[in-house]
Structures are given as structure tokens and as C-alpha cells.
Design a protein around this motif. Structure first.
Motif, PDB file in Angstrom:
ATOM      1  N   UNK A 146       0.870  -1.177   0.000  1.00 53.94           N
ATOM      2  CA  UNK A 146       0.000   0.000   0.000  1.00 53.94           C
ATOM      3  C   UNK A 146       0.906   1.226   0.000  1.00 53.94           C
ATOM      4  N   UNK A 147       0.930   1.984  -1.095  1.00 52.67           N
ATOM      5  CA  UNK A 147       1.801   3.165  -1.149  1.00 52.67           C
ATOM      6  C   UNK A 147       1.502   4.134  -0.009  1.00 52.67           C
ATOM      7  N   UNK A 148       2.556   4.742   0.499  1.00 49.44           N
ATOM      8  CA  UNK A 148       2.388   5.680   1.609  1.00 49.44           C
ATOM      9  C   UNK A 148       1.460   6.820   1.239  1.00 49.44           C
ATOM     10  N   UNK A 149       1.478   7.227  -0.027  1.00 49.59           N
ATOM     11  CA  UNK A 149       0.619   8.327  -0.465  1.00 49.59           C
ATOM     12  C   UNK A 149      -0.860   8.011  -0.286  1.00 49.59           C
ATOM     13  N   UNK A 150      -1.223   6.723  -0.329  1.00 49.23           N
ATOM     14  CA  UNK A 150      -2.620   6.343  -0.121  1.00 49.23           C
ATOM     15  C   UNK A 150      -3.087   6.774   1.265  1.00 49.23           C
ATOM     16  N   UNK A 151      -2.205   6.630   2.252  1.00 48.62           N
ATOM     17  CA  UNK A 151      -2.568   7.029   3.609  1.00 48.62           C
ATOM     18  C   UNK A 151      -2.687   8.549   3.739  1.00 48.62           C
ATOM     19  N   UNK A 152      -2.005   9.275   2.874  1.00 49.58           N
ATOM     20  CA  UNK A 152      -2.174  10.721   2.864  1.00 49.58           C
ATOM     21  C   UNK A 152      -3.436  11.160   2.150  1.00 49.58           C
ATOM     22  N   UNK A 153      -3.852  10.395   1.152  1.00 47.40           N
ATOM     23  CA  UNK A 153      -5.049  10.744   0.379  1.00 47.40           C
ATOM     24  C   UNK A 153      -6.336  10.307   1.077  1.00 47.40           C
ATOM     25  N   UNK A 154      -6.252   9.258   1.888  1.00 46.26           N
ATOM     26  CA  UNK A 154      -7.446   8.712   2.531  1.00 46.26           C
ATOM     27  C   UNK A 154      -8.193   9.737   3.394  1.00 46.26           C
ATOM     28  N   UNK A 155      -7.502  10.526   4.244  1.00 43.98           N
ATOM     29  CA  UNK A 155      -8.244  11.550   5.008  1.00 43.98           C
ATOM     30  C   UNK A 155      -8.912  12.587   4.110  1.00 43.98           C
ATOM     31  N   UNK A 156      -8.293  12.898   2.958  1.00 41.89           N
ATOM     32  CA  UNK A 156      -8.909  13.848   2.030  1.00 41.89           C
ATOM     33  C   UNK A 156     -10.191  13.280   1.443  1.00 41.89           C
ATOM     34  N   UNK A 157     -10.181  11.978   1.146  1.00 41.21           N
ATOM     35  CA  UNK A 157     -11.390  11.322   0.651  1.00 41.21           C
ATOM     36  C   UNK A 157     -12.499  11.379   1.702  1.00 41.21           C
ATOM     37  N   UNK A 158     -12.146  11.081   2.958  1.00 38.10           N
ATOM     38  CA  UNK A 158     -13.146  11.117   4.031  1.00 38.10           C
ATOM     39  C   UNK A 158     -13.699  12.524   4.216  1.00 38.10           C
ATOM     40  N   UNK A 159     -12.819  13.519   4.192  1.00 37.85           N
ATOM     41  CA  UNK A 159     -13.259  14.907   4.363  1.00 37.85           C
ATOM     42  C   UNK A 159     -14.137  15.352   3.203  1.00 37.85           C
TER      43      UNK A 159
END
Length: 298
Positions: free
Chosen positions: A89-102
Motif C-alpha cells: 500500500x503506497x504511503x501516499x494512499x494514507x495521505x489521500x485517505x483523510x482527504x477522501x473522508x473529508x
């Protein structure tokens, strides 16, 4: 089917164990009996430690401990377990996930408005009154938690309202239930939508069923598409934290009143949020392209 019954039995049995444990722990830790919960029309600050303790223990014994027990016997020694999968799981996915939730949050609150405006037939008016009273009680507890000040209260609220629900519910629903349905039905999409509906129904808060279903579907696709539980846990925790912040910022606005215009969300927020959510989803898709796991692997 046997696995679902086993999971249900674990949840019910450990919930009873957690309740029994609370009866012994509550007086020793808080100075109040568990029977004090629900006896007041409002929650005195002196009882907040009792409510924190009860919420935390029950989250552990209804969701976290049963899920970990189940996964220990069925999954921990198998390849591809989403609970233990961090690599891939690319680290960037964990950065994008909160943006998706928001980004999805304004739409979720608009759906909540609409959901609150629905009414049951007159013959079922007593059911509807009971549902609204239940939501008002839940809101009252959250307001009492958030009224406490200090670092200790902040940490307890983070654990009880944000982290434990996100971890426990994702372990059960995306870590176990969704994976079982993916083995039963031919379409992963159908499995995700069914699991999302069950996730929403288990909360027994029918006046928020549809926005919670949306959340469950989003979390389901994250878990399936990444092959890991942890982006879904992060998204769930982000949603919880932002929802609490928005509710507190707006003074809760009588969320349980169907005719109150629940935290009316401007359309520009909804459109802007959806734009952010779509952009985040496309970026995650690009990062995870070619990595989507099959139902057998989840």
C-alpha cells in the motif's frame, strides 16, 4: 454461514463478559455503580469517567476482542490477510485517505438532513418516536463528553469516540464480514454494498441509516481496492473526528429533530467536497492500479 454465526456468538458472548466486568470495574475505578447510567435526564460531569469507561470497555468487548479472536484462528497465519498487510500500500494512499473522508462529509450531512426528514407511517409513529429519542440520548452523551476540558478528557474522547469505533468496526465489517460476503456472492461490488448496509443497520440509528451506508460503502471499497484494512481504519477515524468537530462547531443543531434542518450544508460545500473526494479517489486508483486483490485473496 457458520463463520458468521461464530462471529455473532463471539460478539454476544464477549459483550456479556464485558458487561459483567464493568459491574466490578465501575465502582472501583469511578466510584459509581454501572446502574447510575441512564438514571439522569442530563449527564453530570462527575459521571463522565463512568461513561468513558463503559463506552471503552463495550467497544473492546463487542468489536475489537471478538474480531481479533476470530482472526487469530482463521486468518493470522494466512497470506494476504488485510489486517497484517502494510506492504504493497503506497504511503501516499494514507495521505489521500483523510482527504477522501473529508470530501464525502458534506454529502453525508446532506443525506443526514434528508434521512431525518423521513417519517414512518402513522401506525408506526411510536417506533419513530423511540428512534428519535435514542438519537437524542446518543447526542446527549457526546455533548457531555465534549463539554469536558483538559488534556485527559481530549485523549479519552479521541480513544472512545474516534479510535476504538474506527478500529473495532473495521475489524468486524471490512476485516471479516465483507470478506465472507465476497466469497459468497459473485460480485465484489454487491458484497461491499451489502456489508455497508449491515454496517449501518447494526448501529440501530435508523434516522442516519443512509449517510452511514455511504460511509460503509466508501470504507468497503478502500479495503477491497488496497487489500489492506488500515486505509479504511484511517478513513473511518478521520470521519469520526471531523463529524464530532462539525457537530461541536455548529452546536449540534438539534440533530434528532426531523424538522430542524439538520446542520444545513451549503450546496457549494457538497460540490466542493465531492470534487475533492473524486480527485482523491482517482489518485488512489492510479496509485493502486494493478494491485486490486481478488475476492479469494481478501
Amino acid at each position: 454461514m457458520a463463520q458468521l454465526f461464530l462471529l455473532l456468538g463471539l460478539c454476544l458472548g464477549l459483550a456479556l463478559l464485558g458487561t459483567a466486568l464493568l459491574y466490578y470495574l465501575a465502582p472501583a475505578v469511578t466510584g459509581f455503580s454501572l446502574d447510575a447510567i441512564g438514571l439522569q435526564s442530563s449527564i453530570p460531569k462527575a459521571l463522565l469517567p463512568l461513561y468513558w469507561l463503559s463506552q471503552g470497555i463495550m467497544q473492546l468487548f463487542i468489536f475489537v476482542v471478538p474480531a481479533l479472536t476470530f482472526l487469530y484462528y482463521y486468518d493470522f497465519n494466512q497470506d494476504g490477510n488485510p489486517l497484517t498487510k502494510f506492504r504493497g500500500v503506497p504511503l501516499a494512499v494514507y495521505g489521500l485517505t483523510p482527504l477522501l473522508a473529508a470530501g464525502l462529509l458534506p454529502l453525508a450531512y446532506s443525506l443526514h438532513e434528508w434521512n431525518q426528514s423521513l417519517h414512518l407511517p402513522p401506525a408506526l409513529a411510536e417506533w419513530e418516536d423511540a428512534w428519535r429519542a435514542s438519537e437524542q440520548q446518543t447526542e446527549q452523551i457526546i455533548k457531555a463528553f465534549l463539554s469536558a476540558s483538559g488534556t485527559q478528557a481530549l485523549l479519552l474522547n479521541m480513544v472512545v469516540l474516534v479510535l476504538l469505533p474506527a478500529l473495532g468496526e473495521e475489524l468486524i465489517f471490512r476485516g471479516i464480514v465483507q470478506r465472507i460476503f465476497m466469497r459468497w456472492v459473485s460480485s465484489p461490488h454487491a458484497a461491499i454494498w451489502i456489508c455497508g448496509a449491515l454496517f449501518s443497520a447494526i448501529h440501530m440509528q435508523w434516522l442516519g441509516f443512509f449517510p452511514r451506508w455511504l460511509l460503509g460503502v466508501e470504507l468497503g471499497y478502500l479495503a477491497w481496492f488496497t487489500g489492506s484494512l488500515w486505509p479504511a481504519v484511517l478513513s473511518h477515524a478521520t470521519h469520526n473526528a471531523l463529524s464530532i468537530w462539525m457537530a461541536q462547531a455548529t452546536g449540534f443543531s438539534e440533530q434528532s429533530n426531523a424538522d430542524s434542518g439538520v446542520m444545513g450544508v451549503p450546496m457549494v460545500w457538497v460540490v466542493g467536497g465531492l470534487t475533492l473526494a473524486v480527485a482523491s479517489s482517482l489518485a488512489i486508483y492510479k496509485l493502486q492500479s494493478g494491485r486490486v486483490v481478488s475476492p479469494e485473496q481478501v
